[in-house]
Scaffold this motif. Structure first.
Motif, PDB file in Angstrom:
ATOM      1  N   SER A  46       0.823  -1.209   0.000  1.00  0.00           N
ATOM      2  CA  SER A  46       0.000   0.000   0.000  1.00  0.00           C
ATOM      3  C   SER A  46       0.859   1.263   0.000  1.00  0.00           C
ATOM      4  CB  SER A  46      -0.917   0.016   1.224  1.00  0.00           C
ATOM      5  OG  SER A  46      -1.617   1.255   1.286  1.00  0.00           O
ATOM      6  N   ARG A  47       0.578   2.162  -0.939  1.00  0.00           N
ATOM      7  CA  ARG A  47       1.218   3.477  -0.967  1.00  0.00           C
ATOM      8  C   ARG A  47       0.543   4.440  -0.001  1.00  0.00           C
ATOM      9  NH1 ARG A  47       0.004   7.856  -4.122  1.00  0.00           N
ATOM     10  NH2 ARG A  47      -1.293   6.663  -5.568  1.00  0.00           N
ATOM     11  N   PHE A  48      -0.599   4.069   0.513  1.00  0.00           N
ATOM     12  CA  PHE A  48      -1.414   4.972   1.322  1.00  0.00           C
ATOM     13  C   PHE A  48      -1.276   4.733   2.824  1.00  0.00           C
ATOM     14  CE2 PHE A  48      -3.367   4.003  -2.750  1.00  0.00           C
ATOM     15  CZ  PHE A  48      -3.410   5.259  -3.317  1.00  0.00           C
ATOM     16  N   SER A  49      -0.584   3.663   3.202  1.00  0.00           N
ATOM     17  CA  SER A  49      -0.377   3.352   4.612  1.00  0.00           C
ATOM     18  C   SER A  49       1.084   3.578   4.987  1.00  0.00           C
ATOM     19  CB  SER A  49      -0.753   1.893   4.901  1.00  0.00           C
ATOM     20  OG  SER A  49      -0.385   1.545   6.216  1.00  0.00           O
ATOM     21  N   PRO A  50       1.366   4.495   5.920  1.00  0.00           N
ATOM     22  CA  PRO A  50       2.755   4.771   6.319  1.00  0.00           C
ATOM     23  C   PRO A  50       3.479   3.547   6.866  1.00  0.00           C
ATOM     24  CG  PRO A  50       1.270   6.465   7.164  1.00  0.00           C
ATOM     25  CD  PRO A  50       0.407   5.362   6.639  1.00  0.00           C
ATOM     26  N   GLU A  51       2.723   2.570   7.366  1.00  0.00           N
ATOM     27  CA  GLU A  51       3.345   1.401   7.986  1.00  0.00           C
ATOM     28  C   GLU A  51       3.528   0.230   7.031  1.00  0.00           C
ATOM     29  OE1 GLU A  51       4.613   1.885  10.908  1.00  0.00           O
ATOM     30  OE2 GLU A  51       3.748   3.884  10.700  1.00  0.00           O
ATOM     31  N   SER A  99       0.665  14.343  -6.098  1.00  0.00           N
ATOM     32  CA  SER A  99       0.459  15.745  -6.474  1.00  0.00           C
ATOM     33  C   SER A  99      -0.848  15.949  -7.222  1.00  0.00           C
ATOM     34  CB  SER A  99       1.629  16.241  -7.327  1.00  0.00           C
ATOM     35  OG  SER A  99       1.604  15.666  -8.627  1.00  0.00           O
ATOM     36  N   LYS A 100      -1.399  14.886  -7.778  1.00  0.00           N
ATOM     37  CA  LYS A 100      -2.667  14.972  -8.495  1.00  0.00           C
ATOM     38  C   LYS A 100      -3.856  14.599  -7.613  1.00  0.00           C
ATOM     39  CE  LYS A 100      -0.550  14.171 -12.988  1.00  0.00           C
ATOM     40  NZ  LYS A 100      -0.883  15.512 -13.526  1.00  0.00           N
ATOM     41  N   GLY A 101      -3.592  14.423  -6.318  1.00  0.00           N
ATOM     42  CA  GLY A 101      -4.661  14.152  -5.367  1.00  0.00           C
ATOM     43  C   GLY A 101      -4.930  12.688  -5.111  1.00  0.00           C
ATOM     44  N   PHE A 102      -4.143  11.805  -5.704  1.00  0.00           N
ATOM     45  CA  PHE A 102      -4.320  10.371  -5.470  1.00  0.00           C
ATOM     46  C   PHE A 102      -3.452   9.947  -4.295  1.00  0.00           C
ATOM     47  CE2 PHE A 102      -5.115  10.956 -10.066  1.00  0.00           C
ATOM     48  CZ  PHE A 102      -6.468  10.608 -10.074  1.00  0.00           C
ATOM     49  N   ASN A 103      -3.833  10.437  -3.113  1.00  0.00           N
ATOM     50  CA  ASN A 103      -3.026  10.193  -1.911  1.00  0.00           C
ATOM     51  C   ASN A 103      -3.885   9.942  -0.681  1.00  0.00           C
ATOM     52  OD1 ASN A 103      -4.033  12.789  -1.707  1.00  0.00           O
ATOM     53  ND2 ASN A 103      -2.171  13.659  -0.846  1.00  0.00           N
ATOM     54  N   SER A 104      -5.145   9.570  -0.874  1.00  0.00           N
ATOM     55  CA  SER A 104      -6.070   9.385   0.245  1.00  0.00           C
ATOM     56  C   SER A 104      -6.360   7.909   0.485  1.00  0.00           C
ATOM     57  CB  SER A 104      -7.386  10.121  -0.034  1.00  0.00           C
ATOM     58  OG  SER A 104      -8.327   9.898   0.998  1.00  0.00           O
ATOM     59  N   HIS A 105      -6.221   7.476   1.742  1.00  0.00           N
ATOM     60  CA  HIS A 105      -6.513   6.089   2.097  1.00  0.00           C
ATOM     61  C   HIS A 105      -8.015   5.850   2.012  1.00  0.00           C
ATOM     62  CE1 HIS A 105      -6.736   2.321   4.323  1.00  0.00           C
ATOM     63  NE2 HIS A 105      -5.410   2.237   4.261  1.00  0.00           N
ATOM     64  N   TYR A 106      -8.400   4.760   1.345  1.00  0.00           N
ATOM     65  CA  TYR A 106      -9.817   4.516   1.077  1.00  0.00           C
ATOM     66  C   TYR A 106     -10.630   4.227   2.341  1.00  0.00           C
ATOM     67  CZ  TYR A 106      -8.969  -0.561   1.529  1.00  0.00           C
ATOM     68  OH  TYR A 106      -8.641  -1.817   1.989  1.00  0.00           O
ATOM     69  N   THR A 108      -9.467   5.228   5.885  1.00  0.00           N
ATOM     70  CA  THR A 108      -9.293   6.255   6.913  1.00  0.00           C
ATOM     71  C   THR A 108      -9.450   7.671   6.387  1.00  0.00           C
ATOM     72  OG1 THR A 108      -6.898   6.473   6.569  1.00  0.00           O
ATOM     73  CG2 THR A 108      -7.636   4.723   8.049  1.00  0.00           C
ATOM     74  N   GLY A 109      -9.249   7.850   5.084  1.00  0.00           N
ATOM     75  CA  GLY A 109      -9.275   9.196   4.522  1.00  0.00           C
ATOM     76  C   GLY A 109      -7.978   9.953   4.737  1.00  0.00           C
ATOM     77  N   GLY A 110      -7.041   9.353   5.482  1.00  0.00           N
ATOM     78  CA  GLY A 110      -5.762   9.996   5.734  1.00  0.00           C
ATOM     79  C   GLY A 110      -4.972  10.182   4.450  1.00  0.00           C
ATOM     80  N   ARG A 111      -4.268  11.319   4.343  1.00  0.00           N
ATOM     81  CA  ARG A 111      -3.551  11.643   3.110  1.00  0.00           C
ATOM     82  C   ARG A 111      -2.040  11.556   3.311  1.00  0.00           C
ATOM     83  NH1 ARG A 111      -6.444  13.520  -1.110  1.00  0.00           N
ATOM     84  NH2 ARG A 111      -8.619  14.090  -0.719  1.00  0.00           N
ATOM     85  N   THR A 112      -1.361  11.051   2.293  1.00  0.00           N
ATOM     86  CA  THR A 112       0.090  11.013   2.302  1.00  0.00           C
ATOM     87  C   THR A 112       0.630  12.164   1.467  1.00  0.00           C
ATOM     88  OG1 THR A 112       0.092   9.544   0.368  1.00  0.00           O
ATOM     89  CG2 THR A 112       0.167   8.505   2.537  1.00  0.00           C
ATOM     90  N   ASN A 113       1.630  12.849   1.987  1.00  0.00           N
ATOM     91  CA  ASN A 113       2.314  13.903   1.247  1.00  0.00           C
ATOM     92  C   ASN A 113       3.802  13.728   1.493  1.00  0.00           C
ATOM     93  OD1 ASN A 113       0.216  15.852   0.060  1.00  0.00           O
ATOM     94  ND2 ASN A 113      -0.516  15.564   2.162  1.00  0.00           N
ATOM     95  N   SER A 114       4.497  13.313   0.469  1.00  0.00           N
ATOM     96  CA  SER A 114       5.888  12.908   0.634  1.00  0.00           C
ATOM     97  C   SER A 114       6.841  13.886  -0.033  1.00  0.00           C
ATOM     98  CB  SER A 114       6.097  11.519   0.023  1.00  0.00           C
ATOM     99  OG  SER A 114       5.135  10.605   0.497  1.00  0.00           O
ATOM    100  N   ASP A 115       8.028  13.940   0.512  1.00  0.00           N
ATOM    101  CA  ASP A 115       9.117  14.674  -0.121  1.00  0.00           C
ATOM    102  C   ASP A 115       9.871  13.696  -1.010  1.00  0.00           C
ATOM    103  OD1 ASP A 115       8.582  17.097   1.175  1.00  0.00           O
ATOM    104  OD2 ASP A 115       9.686  16.455   2.951  1.00  0.00           O
ATOM    105  N   ALA A 116       9.825  13.940  -2.305  1.00  0.00           N
ATOM    106  CA  ALA A 116      10.490  13.030  -3.232  1.00  0.00           C
ATOM    107  C   ALA A 116      11.005  13.815  -4.422  1.00  0.00           C
ATOM    108  CB  ALA A 116       9.526  11.931  -3.689  1.00  0.00           C
ATOM    109  N   ASP A 117      11.960  13.219  -5.097  1.00  0.00           N
ATOM    110  CA  ASP A 117      12.581  13.832  -6.267  1.00  0.00           C
ATOM    111  C   ASP A 117      11.766  13.458  -7.498  1.00  0.00           C
ATOM    112  OD1 ASP A 117      14.186  14.710  -8.307  1.00  0.00           O
ATOM    113  OD2 ASP A 117      16.038  13.862  -7.516  1.00  0.00           O
ATOM    114  N   LEU A 118      11.096  14.454  -8.100  1.00  0.00           N
ATOM    115  CA  LEU A 118      10.257  14.165  -9.259  1.00  0.00           C
ATOM    116  C   LEU A 118      11.071  13.780 -10.483  1.00  0.00           C
ATOM    117  CD1 LEU A 118       7.463  16.887  -8.922  1.00  0.00           C
ATOM    118  CD2 LEU A 118       7.211  14.413  -8.665  1.00  0.00           C
ATOM    119  N   SER A 119      12.391  13.984 -10.438  1.00  0.00           N
ATOM    120  CA  SER A 119      13.232  13.578 -11.560  1.00  0.00           C
ATOM    121  C   SER A 119      13.655  12.114 -11.449  1.00  0.00           C
ATOM    122  CB  SER A 119      14.487  14.458 -11.632  1.00  0.00           C
ATOM    123  OG  SER A 119      15.357  14.187 -10.539  1.00  0.00           O
TER     124      SER A 119
END
Length: 295
Positions: A46-51, A99-106, A108-119
């Motif tokens: 899962s990309r949406f669960s921090p654990e 960045s396009k809003g596809f970051n919400s857990h189906y 919990t509704g919790g959102r992930t916002n990560s620091d990453a290199d877009l390159s």
């Protein structure tokens, strides 16, 4: 027996019959194990669960992390597809999808916002299959949306193989094994994108999977005109096709090829399916149907 549970942001339905060689109790155990496969893959990928295993590994830049087969296998195939398509299919686009809003857990509704290199791209991902380790050489977020669900379906299928007939349906991505109660191939309908209750094409399959990627499935709430399938090179959603369905021996293969072909589009996308010896059904933006491999 018919049962349904919620995993990986979709309803997973399993229909199976035991026949003469299997008791109802044994069938119940097999179906339970099939559902558990989805649970295990979701926990890992899962990309949406921090654990999740995936997100824990994404926080360890430059360090090798031991991972389970539930993450290794869908990631390995995703990287193979990235090589095959020269990066048109790329599992390193997680930050772009965020960045396009596809970051919400189906759930919990919790959102992930990560620091990453877009390159960053898939070549910054090092997977050691021998040691079963993953190492990221740049800050990036992996997204296995095009392989993890298919992999979970395939694991579920392995639990149901003793049944004379069964269907695993995960949000329209389907594997049909054996035959139906009449001894015929299973009838699988590919949905008409403009109408939830209409069928674009009826397929008759046995011991095969059909998976569909489409622009109608999930739309961005923050970027008008965008959907959840994005071309890594442009950062935009392709709209040449409305949907692409692929029939393959395994669900992970059908899932990945339908996504990759959709991203590539045109003759290049069609050739990808044909060169792999698979069958495909494409609906173009102007509502023309293209068939591949004698479907």
């Amino acid at each position: 027996m018919k049962k349904a549970k919620l995993f990986m942001g979709t309803v997973v339905q399993i229909e199976a019959r035991c026949g003469n060689a299997m008791s109802e109790e044994e069938l119940e155990i097999r179906v339970s194990r099939a559902f558990d496969a989805f649970r295990q893959v979701e926990r890992a990928c899962s990309r949406f669960s921090p654990e999740s295993e995936l997100m824990q590994a994404c926080r360890r830049i430059g360090k090798a992390t031991t991972i389970s087969p539930y993450l290794l296998e869908p990631l390995r195939f995703a990287l193979e597809m990235a090589e095959w398509t020269d990066g048109s299919f790329d599992p390193s686009i997680g930050r772009l999808l965020e960045s396009k809003g596809f970051n919400s857990h189906y759930l919990t509704g919790g959102r992930t916002n990560s620091d990453a290199d877009l390159s960053a791209n898939f070549r910054d991902v090092e997977l050691n299959e021998t040691n079963r380790t993953l190492c990221l050489h740049k800050p990036l977020i992996l997204d296995l949306g095009a392989t993890a669900k298919g992999f979970a379906i395939d694991l579920a299928v392995s639990e149901l193989k003793g049944c004379p007939g069964f269907v695993v349906n995960a949000g329209g991505d389907v594997y049909a094994g054996g035959t139906d109660e009449q001894g015929d191939k299973w009838t699988i309908g590919i949905r008409e994108p403009k109408s939830a209750n209409a069928i674009l094409q009826t397929l008759y399959i046995s011991d095969a999977s059909v998976c569909t990627s489409g622009s109608y499935e999930r739309r961005s709430e923050v970027d008008d005109g965008e959907h959840h399938i994005v071309h890594p090179a442009t950062g935009r959603s392709p709209n040449e096709w409305i949907s692409c369905s692929v029939i393959a021996p395994y669900a992970m293969m059908a899932d990945a090829f339908s996504t990759a072909a959709f991203v590539m589009g045109g003759e290049e996308g069609i050739a990808l399916i044909a060169e792999a010896g698979l069958q495909g059904l494409i609906l173009t933006w102007d509502l023309r149907i293209k068939r591949i491999g004698g479907i």
